[in-house]
Design a protein around this motif. Structure first.
Motif, PDB file in Angstrom:
ATOM      1  N   ARG A  96       0.799  -1.307   0.046  1.00  0.00           N
ATOM      2  CA  ARG A  96       0.082   0.147   0.002  1.00  0.00           C
ATOM      3  C   ARG A  96       0.863   1.203  -0.073  1.00  0.00           C
ATOM      4  O   ARG A  96       0.328   2.341  -0.064  1.00  0.00           O
ATOM      5  N   LEU A  97       2.123   1.013  -0.086  1.00  0.00           N
ATOM      6  CA  LEU A  97       3.013   2.308  -0.299  1.00  0.00           C
ATOM      7  C   LEU A  97       3.631   2.347  -1.372  1.00  0.00           C
ATOM      8  O   LEU A  97       3.723   1.544  -2.198  1.00  0.00           O
ATOM      9  N   GLU A 101       7.883   5.887  -1.192  1.00  0.00           N
ATOM     10  CA  GLU A 101       7.578   5.703   0.402  1.00  0.00           C
ATOM     11  C   GLU A 101       8.219   4.367   0.854  1.00  0.00           C
ATOM     12  O   GLU A 101       9.002   4.185   1.849  1.00  0.00           O
ATOM     13  N   PHE A 105      11.284   4.610   3.517  1.00  0.00           N
ATOM     14  CA  PHE A 105      11.152   4.070   4.672  1.00  0.00           C
ATOM     15  C   PHE A 105      12.432   3.461   5.280  1.00  0.00           C
ATOM     16  O   PHE A 105      12.989   3.400   6.215  1.00  0.00           O
ATOM     17  N   ASN A 108      15.271   5.582   5.957  1.00  0.00           N
ATOM     18  CA  ASN A 108      15.184   6.055   7.399  1.00  0.00           C
ATOM     19  C   ASN A 108      15.333   5.221   8.276  1.00  0.00           C
ATOM     20  O   ASN A 108      16.201   5.520   9.436  1.00  0.00           O
ATOM     21  N   LEU A 109      15.229   3.919   7.991  1.00  0.00           N
ATOM     22  CA  LEU A 109      15.776   2.957   9.158  1.00  0.00           C
ATOM     23  C   LEU A 109      17.221   2.682   9.209  1.00  0.00           C
ATOM     24  O   LEU A 109      17.530   2.561  10.382  1.00  0.00           O
TER      25      LEU A 109
ATOM     26  N   SER B   8       9.969   6.439  12.346  1.00  0.00           N
ATOM     27  CA  SER B   8       9.590   5.895  10.997  1.00  0.00           C
ATOM     28  C   SER B   8       8.869   4.587  10.828  1.00  0.00           C
ATOM     29  O   SER B   8       8.017   4.822   9.980  1.00  0.00           O
ATOM     30  N   MET B   9       8.973   3.810  11.736  1.00  0.00           N
ATOM     31  CA  MET B   9       8.196   2.734  11.743  1.00  0.00           C
ATOM     32  C   MET B   9       6.425   2.865  12.066  1.00  0.00           C
ATOM     33  O   MET B   9       5.734   2.597  11.278  1.00  0.00           O
ATOM     34  N   LYS B  11       5.439   5.953  11.627  1.00  0.00           N
ATOM     35  CA  LYS B  11       4.951   6.870  10.550  1.00  0.00           C
ATOM     36  C   LYS B  11       4.312   5.911   9.290  1.00  0.00           C
ATOM     37  O   LYS B  11       3.257   6.205   8.968  1.00  0.00           O
ATOM     38  N   LYS B  12       5.282   5.003   8.917  1.00  0.00           N
ATOM     39  CA  LYS B  12       4.741   3.943   7.841  1.00  0.00           C
ATOM     40  C   LYS B  12       3.398   3.351   8.404  1.00  0.00           C
ATOM     41  O   LYS B  12       2.493   3.290   7.494  1.00  0.00           O
ATOM     42  N   VAL B  15       0.242   5.680   7.750  1.00  0.00           N
ATOM     43  CA  VAL B  15       0.089   5.683   6.206  1.00  0.00           C
ATOM     44  C   VAL B  15      -0.559   4.529   5.880  1.00  0.00           C
ATOM     45  O   VAL B  15      -1.487   4.659   5.126  1.00  0.00           O
ATOM     46  N   ILE B  16       0.041   3.384   6.239  1.00  0.00           N
ATOM     47  CA  ILE B  16      -0.716   2.206   5.890  1.00  0.00           C
ATOM     48  C   ILE B  16      -2.189   1.952   6.336  1.00  0.00           C
ATOM     49  O   ILE B  16      -3.132   1.438   5.339  1.00  0.00           O
TER      50      ILE B  16
END
Lengths: 290, 340
Positions: A96-97, A101, A105, A108-109, B8-9, B11-12, B15-16
């Motif tokens: 879904r990203l 994105e 993601f 960022n990790l 980040s986790m 935030k993701k 969005v999902i």
């Protein structure tokens, strides 16, 4: 072909893992040097993915040990994760990203600031950057997976079937990137079914069968030692064509070849190299595609 | 633990959730239920209290002008008493010979407070003195709560359970789609993944719980105390959600189990909803110590001295369920299969 300076980037000793009573990886020992591409070949269920999972810290070895970049895979997986990239066989992106994105993601990790556009361009993905992954074809998803494994500019790449499902042009683009990374001194652990790919890319190949490494050498050596090189002669006859295959190492072959050239109407004549598939079959009695 | 990775986790995950009809449905469900119930039964705290009045004089005209009350003039004392007794009005004022306030047993705490304060002001205005006003007050009719109030605990418990369910479903989805494998070969640790999901669940539960209470007009007093119980209650459901997230194989499995075991979590809400059920039965269920205090604070004006021991019991439940969750997570995610 190998551009190593002898530094061992991946090392294992008696690495073992069982799922219940099933021994998936059976005391395997090998090493991969800096800048080397090791092709890890074997049929389904041979233990390839379990080996990758242990080397990337996803599974803890039950016996033996493994080291990547000098860090123990069981004790210091996070130190390893900072410096490796993993391209999985299964498509494990967030559907879904969007492509962007998904990649951001993971950037960022890693705590990095990476411009993903040049990477996307390298695999011709720029057009789909804002599309959700669930709308992409399997081939495009595979390209995203490959890009994801590269976003941290890893020292070691673990690639599990990186070109599966790709069209020939995209597959070639990815193979070229792998070779470019090798030239930069990156080490690649390549798991594949595709012997042509392994043959083309790998400095050495390891054959794994039923959890054991049955052969480990350069593709050339394996084919020379275990393969059968032949001379294939195609002749025209009244009914069409006839073929005769002559083993190159047979002392009788030059005599027979001369005879055919003199007495028969030759259509084509060429030497045929052994393939890794044949070598694997000779070693295990199994096909790689099984 | 690194906050930026956890952020980040989370935030993701946000969005999902906004892009999944299943997740959106779960978040919207208690809100839609609240809106429907408010439309059908009226809001708990926003409607003006109703006051029946019998008598004559300046006080009546002052009360009729009062914007905080809905005043109806009655022609006889008997009909006023009957209407208040039946719960048709929150209160009834008999002006003469001495002022007497009849409070309906079915009226809510905030309605009683509004009526009392408004009457006191009106009396002061008539007398022209700023003194303490005393008048006789009597509660008549059976003490009980209208349906609109009895639904609030049920909706609040749904809100915090949704937070737990979403965390559970999110973890199951990550395992099903193997995205967790990809995440765990980056520098983020399994502990950071779990903490990020837990904090997100806690935040979601707090927001949803607050929205539900606001929509039902129940967040009128004891805000901090209510927040404390919302945090403790959501911690409980989020810990359950994390456990389910690593144990269940798929979301269908999760929904099936919730249908079976959800009753255990909802039961205390049913106890409050149906006073015919022996109320002591609710005390055997952990979620009782979450919704009963919220109900007591919002509807009975309970304070810390009334509910502190329930906070202690709920905290103990949290500690137990968190310890269990830690054990399951360590075995399934942090230890046996994937080393932290």
């Amino acid at each position: 072909m190998m551009t190593t300076d002898g530094e061992k980037i991946i090392e294992t000793e008696n690495l073992t893992y069982s799922y219940g009573d099933t021994l998936a990886v059976d005391h395997i020992s090998f090493s991969v040097e800096k800048g080397e591409i090791l092709g890890f070949l074997g049929p389904n269920g041979a233990g390839k993915t379990t080996t990758v999972k242990m080397l990337t810290g996803q599974l803890v070895p039950q016996e033996g040990w493994g080291k990547v970049l000098g860090f123990d895979v069981a004790q210091e997986p996070k130190k390893i994760h900072e410096k490796i990239g993993v391209c999985f066989e299964e498509k494990n992106l967030y559907p879904r990203l969007t492509v962007k994105e998904n990649l951001e993601f993971f950037v960022n990790l890693f705590g990095l600031e990476v411009d993903i556009d040049p990477l996307l361009k390298r695999v011709d993905l720029s057009k789909w950057v804002n599309d959700r992954v669930e709308t992409l074809s399997k081939g495009l998803q595979q390209r995203v997976m490959f890009v994801r494994s590269m976003i941290n500019d890893p020292d070691v790449l673990f690639l599990d079937e990186p070109t599966v499902g790709l069209d020939p042009i995209s597959a070639d683009a990815i193979r070229n990137i792998i070779l470019t990374e090798k030239k930069k001194g990156k080490t690649v652990f390549l798991t594949t079914h595709n012997m042509m790919e392994a043959d083309k890319l790998s400095d050495r190949v390891a054959f794994i069968n039923e959890g054991k490494i049955v052969a480990l050498d350069t593709p050339e050596n394996l084919k020379l030692k275990l393969g059968k090189r032949t001379l294939k002669v195609k002749m025209r006859t009244e009914k069409g064509f006839e073929e005769e295959t002559l083993p190159l190492r047979d002392p009788e072959t030059p005599k027979r070849a001369k005879e055919l050239l003199e007495k028969r109407n030759i259509a084509t004549i060429h030497t045929q190299e052994a393939t890794l598939e044949e070598v694997f079959m000779k070693l295990t009695g199994r096909k790689l595609e099984q | 633990m690194k906050f930026s990775r956890m952020f980040s986790m989370a935030k993701k995950d946000v969005v999902i959730i906004t892009r999944s009809s299943f997740f959106l449905y779960m978040v919207a469900m208690p809100i839609v239920m609240s809106l429907v119930l408010t439309a059908v039964l009226g809001s708990v705290g926003t409607a003006r209290p109703t006051l029946a009045v019998y008598g004559e004089g300046e006080l009546i005209s002052i009360l009729e002008e009062e914007p905080s009350l809905n005043v109806t003039i009655f022609s006889s004392e008997e009909s006023l008493r009957e209407a208040v007794l039946e719960g048709e009005y929150d209160g009834g004022l008999l002006v003469s010979p001495t002022p007497k306030l009849l409070i309906s047993g079915k009226s809510l705490l905030n309605e009683r407070v509004t009526i009392g304060a408004t009457l006191a002001n009106a009396f002061r205005e008539v007398s022209g003195k700023e003194e303490t006003i005393l008048f006789e007050t009597k509660v008549i009719g059976t003490e009980g709560y209208p349906w609109k109030v009895r639904f609030v605990p049920f909706l609040t418990i749904i809100a915090v359970l949704v937070a737990g369910m979403i965390i559970s479903a999110s973890l199951i989805e990550e395992r099903e789609k193997k995205t967790l494998n990809a995440v765990l070969v980056t520098p983020i640790t399994p502990l950071e993944v779990i903490t990020a999901k837990a904090l997100f669940g806690l935040f979601l539960g707090l927001i949803l719980g607050t929205i539900i209470l606001v929509l039902n007009g129940a967040l009128t007093s004891g805000f901090l105390l209510i927040m404390l119980f919302l945090i403790l209650g959501t911690t409980f459901t989020v810990a359950l959600g994390l456990m389910a997230g690593v144990v269940m194989d798929n979301i269908t499995d999760l929904i099936t189990r919730i249908k079976i075991f959800g009753l255990i979590l909802y039961f205390p809400a049913f106890v409050i909803m149906f006073p015919q059920i022996p109320q002591w039965l609710g005390k055997f269920f952990p979620t009782y110590y979450f919704i009963d205090p919220i109900f007591s604070i919002t509807q009975k004006g309970a304070g810390w001295s009334d509910v502190w021991w329930k906070a202690v019991v709920l905290l103990a439940c949290d500690v137990v369920v968190l310890a269990l969750a830690a054990k399951v997570l360590k075995k399934r995610m942090l230890g046996k299969k994937i080393k932290a």
